[in-house]
Scaffold this motif. Structure first.
Motif, PDB file in Angstrom:
ATOM      1  N   GLY A  28       3.017  -1.040  -9.185  1.00  8.21           N
ATOM      2  CA  GLY A  28       3.906  -0.504  -8.169  1.00  8.21           C
ATOM      3  C   GLY A  28       3.463  -0.897  -6.759  1.00  8.21           C
ATOM      4  O   GLY A  28       3.503  -0.080  -5.830  1.00  8.21           O
ATOM      5  N   ALA A  29       3.035  -2.133  -6.604  1.00 12.73           N
ATOM      6  CA  ALA A  29       2.489  -2.617  -5.332  1.00 12.73           C
ATOM      7  C   ALA A  29       3.462  -3.589  -4.669  1.00 12.73           C
ATOM      8  O   ALA A  29       4.260  -4.259  -5.333  1.00 12.73           O
ATOM      9  N   GLU A  30       3.408  -3.638  -3.345  1.00 14.84           N
ATOM     10  CA  GLU A  30       4.262  -4.555  -2.603  1.00 14.84           C
ATOM     11  C   GLU A  30       3.767  -6.000  -2.710  1.00 14.84           C
ATOM     12  O   GLU A  30       4.545  -6.949  -2.563  1.00 14.84           O
ATOM     13  N   MET A  31       2.461  -6.135  -2.932  1.00 18.15           N
ATOM     14  CA  MET A  31       1.852  -7.467  -2.958  1.00 18.15           C
ATOM     15  C   MET A  31       1.027  -7.658  -4.238  1.00 18.15           C
ATOM     16  O   MET A  31       0.406  -6.700  -4.709  1.00 18.15           O
ATOM     17  N   ALA A  32       1.032  -8.907  -4.744  1.00 23.76           N
ATOM     18  CA  ALA A  32       0.200  -9.253  -5.897  1.00 23.76           C
ATOM     19  C   ALA A  32      -0.148 -10.735  -5.798  1.00 23.76           C
ATOM     20  O   ALA A  32       0.683 -11.549  -5.367  1.00 23.76           O
ATOM     21  N   LEU A  33      -1.371 -11.069  -6.208  1.00 19.57           N
ATOM     22  CA  LEU A  33      -1.853 -12.449  -6.052  1.00 19.57           C
ATOM     23  C   LEU A  33      -2.561 -12.934  -7.323  1.00 19.57           C
ATOM     24  O   LEU A  33      -3.203 -12.142  -8.023  1.00 19.57           O
ATOM     25  N   PHE A  34      -2.406 -14.239  -7.580  1.00 14.53           N
ATOM     26  CA  PHE A  34      -3.275 -14.968  -8.522  1.00 14.53           C
ATOM     27  C   PHE A  34      -4.034 -15.936  -7.633  1.00 14.53           C
ATOM     28  O   PHE A  34      -3.466 -16.880  -7.101  1.00 14.53           O
ATOM     29  N   ASP A  80      -8.425   3.757  -1.051  1.00 14.57           N
ATOM     30  CA  ASP A  80      -8.086   3.846   0.371  1.00 14.57           C
ATOM     31  C   ASP A  80      -9.138   3.045   1.143  1.00 14.57           C
ATOM     32  O   ASP A  80     -10.238   3.522   1.411  1.00 14.57           O
ATOM     33  N   ALA A  81      -8.789   1.812   1.487  1.00 11.55           N
ATOM     34  CA  ALA A  81      -9.748   0.920   2.135  1.00 11.55           C
ATOM     35  C   ALA A  81     -10.169   1.433   3.494  1.00 11.55           C
ATOM     36  O   ALA A  81     -11.304   1.176   3.942  1.00 11.55           O
ATOM     37  N   ALA A  82      -9.300   2.175   4.195  1.00  7.58           N
ATOM     38  CA  ALA A  82      -9.622   2.651   5.540  1.00  7.58           C
ATOM     39  C   ALA A  82     -10.740   3.671   5.522  1.00  7.58           C
ATOM     40  O   ALA A  82     -11.444   3.859   6.535  1.00  7.58           O
ATOM     41  N   GLY A  95      -5.544  -4.533  10.760  1.00  9.74           N
ATOM     42  CA  GLY A  95      -4.320  -5.174  11.211  1.00  9.74           C
ATOM     43  C   GLY A  95      -3.438  -5.526  10.028  1.00  9.74           C
ATOM     44  O   GLY A  95      -3.718  -5.137   8.889  1.00  9.74           O
ATOM     45  N   PRO A  96      -2.344  -6.247  10.271  1.00 11.54           N
ATOM     46  CA  PRO A  96      -1.427  -6.630   9.194  1.00 11.54           C
ATOM     47  C   PRO A  96      -2.198  -7.392   8.111  1.00 11.54           C
ATOM     48  O   PRO A  96      -3.107  -8.181   8.425  1.00 11.54           O
ATOM     49  N   PRO A  97      -1.903  -7.110   6.879  1.00  9.28           N
ATOM     50  CA  PRO A  97      -0.807  -6.260   6.343  1.00  9.28           C
ATOM     51  C   PRO A  97      -1.222  -4.815   6.129  1.00  9.28           C
ATOM     52  O   PRO A  97      -0.582  -4.119   5.322  1.00  9.28           O
ATOM     53  N   HIS A  98      -2.361  -4.348   6.773  1.00  9.02           N
ATOM     54  CA  HIS A  98      -2.804  -2.953   6.719  1.00  9.02           C
ATOM     55  C   HIS A  98      -3.049  -2.515   5.280  1.00  9.02           C
ATOM     56  O   HIS A  98      -2.499  -1.523   4.803  1.00  9.02           O
ATOM     57  N   ILE A  99      -3.903  -3.267   4.597  1.00  4.95           N
ATOM     58  CA  ILE A  99      -4.178  -2.992   3.194  1.00  4.95           C
ATOM     59  C   ILE A  99      -4.917  -1.659   3.051  1.00  4.95           C
ATOM     60  O   ILE A  99      -5.870  -1.384   3.778  1.00  4.95           O
ATOM     61  N   ARG A 100      -4.420  -0.838   2.104  1.00  6.78           N
ATOM     62  CA  ARG A 100      -5.100   0.401   1.774  1.00  6.78           C
ATOM     63  C   ARG A 100      -5.529   0.399   0.299  1.00  6.78           C
ATOM     64  O   ARG A 100      -6.670   0.671  -0.022  1.00  6.78           O
ATOM     65  N   PHE A 101      -4.599   0.054  -0.593  1.00  5.35           N
ATOM     66  CA  PHE A 101      -4.901   0.063  -2.028  1.00  5.35           C
ATOM     67  C   PHE A 101      -5.138  -1.370  -2.510  1.00  5.35           C
ATOM     68  O   PHE A 101      -4.413  -2.302  -2.157  1.00  5.35           O
ATOM     69  N   ALA A 119      -3.555  -6.572  -7.205  1.00 11.90           N
ATOM     70  CA  ALA A 119      -2.380  -5.904  -6.644  1.00 11.90           C
ATOM     71  C   ALA A 119      -2.827  -5.221  -5.353  1.00 11.90           C
ATOM     72  O   ALA A 119      -3.906  -4.629  -5.291  1.00 11.90           O
ATOM     73  N   LEU A 120      -1.986  -5.300  -4.320  1.00  7.69           N
ATOM     74  CA  LEU A 120      -2.350  -4.741  -3.003  1.00  7.69           C
ATOM     75  C   LEU A 120      -1.163  -3.958  -2.464  1.00  7.69           C
ATOM     76  O   LEU A 120       0.002  -4.311  -2.684  1.00  7.69           O
ATOM     77  N   SER A 121      -1.518  -2.871  -1.709  1.00  2.96           N
ATOM     78  CA  SER A 121      -0.460  -2.037  -1.124  1.00  2.96           C
ATOM     79  C   SER A 121      -0.927  -1.499   0.216  1.00  2.96           C
ATOM     80  O   SER A 121      -2.131  -1.306   0.433  1.00  2.96           O
TER      81      SER A 121
END
Length: 484
Positions: A28-34, A80-82, A95-101, A119-121
């Motif tokens: 359920g993440a906005e971003m995902a990477l390989f 919660d990375a912050a 800063g952008p993209p303000h990664i937390r998860f 997966a990143l959110s």
């Protein structure tokens, strides 16, 4: 390792894109990477939600932290990375993209970590279900298998391309060398062969080739030798070797082969070999044998002629100095004719060349004292040697006693080629303007040589007349129909 995979800086891979979309959906993440990670950068081989961005610096990468982990559970989950000191001051958090998860698993090839799936959110989470962590590991393993399979497929494709190039090079080499290659399945009787082999043996351009078809195309007189050679190779294990004619074309083929596979009982299963067209080399060898036989024949004839001329010359000229002078000139006349014939493989020589070698430079050099008229006919070997000696005696006599002994006399040489009823050459030597001629009281050796020099040429005639105005000689000799 990473460079050898050939995946960096390439276009987006659709399989990696599907895996990234699956990752984003599961978590359920906005971003995902390989990602693939080297010493200073992170390359996005598959990506969702990061726009056109395809890479990031390793020093700010969450995945680089994850790859540095050791132990059985080397996945990394950051809720919660912050709020974590490791990541709170990271530019991607501040800063952008303000990664937390963040949730990531390593991708390995050959036991070496080369990248990650993650997966990143931008939304922090309070926890993550245990089954998601297990799915995270599975996705990492799936990505590892996918990358390994793609690398294996790429290596296979590259190897296949290299094999195709090698096969083409091999085929071109065989084609350029006019070599027909073949592989014979002994049990089925079928041959796999190249196009050169088909052309060489007069086979069809396509379709199945049977060994019996090849054998049937061998000349009947040579077929037993081919069969015996193959049988000996089967029975004794020696290399097969035979030379035979192709019946349809009458061209000679050299065949070489070897049994490469046998069954447990020693019976041949597969034989491989090559065929080469040796027609030209055999023709050359036969031509060489023919020339040697011709040369031996000519040498015997020449030695006999030299012996006869020497014996008669010494009888006519008992004084050693006189003998050497007379005999040397006659020997040189014979030698000049032989040099001309040797240069042309004893196939014959042009009449102009025979005349030119005997007139001591007078031929063509002083047209006021020498006239030559006639077709430049080809003479066989015996004709050239005999006529050369005739012309030498006539030339010597003209210089000593005849037209060329003074300053005014001329010599005219005319000939015609008669074609009916028998092909022949009629040559006339006519002297004029020299001292008055008287018939000799005793015919000397020169006169006898003139009249006898063409004795080897059957049906030839030589007549000599001592007219007061000048010596006249007439020569007639038959010509082969294919040389005149």
């Amino acid at each position: 390792m990473l460079a050898s995979l050939g995946a960096l800086d390439g276009p987006s891979d659709e399989d990696f894109q599907r895996l990234s979309r699956t990752m984003a959906h599961i978590f359920g993440a906005e971003m995902a990477l390989f990602t693939l990670i080297d010493s200073d950068r992170q390359w996005f081989a598959g990506h969702v939600g990061v726009g056109e961005t395809r890479e990031a610096l390793t020093e700010t990468s969450f995945c680089a932290h994850m790859l540095a982990l050791a132990g059985e559970d080397d996945t990394l989950v950051v809720l919660d990375a912050a709020s974590e000191s490791r990541f709170s001051d990271n530019p991607l958090v501040c800063g952008p993209p303000h990664i937390r998860f963040y949730a990531g698993a390593p991708v390995s090839v050959g036991g070496q970590k080369v990248g990650s799936v993650c997966a990143l959110s931008a939304t922090a989470r309070s926890d993550m279900a245990p089954e998601l962590r297990e799915q995270l590991r599975d996705l990492g393993r799936l990505a590892s298998s996918m990358l390994a399979l793609k690398d294996e497929a790429r290596v296979r494709a590259r190897t296949a391309a290299a094999l195709v190039r090698e096969e083409w090079r091999h085929a071109l080499t065989l084609e350029a060398g006019k070599v027909g290659s073949w592989v014979w399945d002994v049990r089925s009787g079928q041959l796999s062969c190249n196009d050169m082999f088909r052309r060489m043996h007069g086979l069809s351009e396509s379709g199945v080739v049977l060994f019996d078809d090849v054998l049937a195309g061998i000349h009947p007189l040579d077929r037993p030798r081919v069969e015996a050679g193959i049988e000996a190779s089967f029975r004794e294990g020696m290399d097969y070797s035979a030379e035979a004619r192709i019946d349809a074309s009458d061209r000679w083929i050299a065949m070489r082969g070897r049994v490469y596979q046998r069954d447990p009982e020693g019976k041949p299963l597969v034989m491989m070999g090559a065929s080469t067209d040796i027609t030209e080399s055999r023709q050359s060898a036969e031509h060489t044998k023919l020339l040697l036989r011709e040369l031996n024949h000519r040498v015997k004839n020449t030695l006999a002629m030299i012996h006869s001329v020497a014996r008669q010359t010494i009888r006519q000229n008992p004084d050693p100095q006189d003998f050497i002078e007379a005999f040397s000139g006659r020997l040189r006349a014979i030698s000049d004719a032989h040099v001309l014939l040797a240069d042309r493989d004893w196939s014959g020589v042009r009449l102009h060349e025979v005349i030119a070698t005997q007139l001591d430079g007078g031929f063509g050099a002083d047209p006021e004292r020498t006239e030559v008229h006639g077709e430049n006919v080809m003479l066989p070997a015996d004709h050239a040697v005999g006529l050369g000696l005739v012309l030498h005696e006539l030339t010597t006599n003209a210089h000593r006693h005849g037209a060329w002994s003074g300053d005014e006399g001329t010599v005219r040489i005319d000939w015609t080629v008669e074609r009916d009823p028998v092909p022949g050459l009629c040559l006339t030597w006519t002297e004029s303007g020299g001292p008055a001629v008287e018939p000799p009281a005793d015919y000397g050796l020169g006169t006898r040589l003139i009249e006898r020099s063409l004795a080897k040429v059957l049906d030839s005639e030589v007549s000599l007349r001592f007219d007061p105005a000048g010596v006249m000689a007439r020569v007639w000799m038959p010509l082969p129909a294919d040389l005149h």
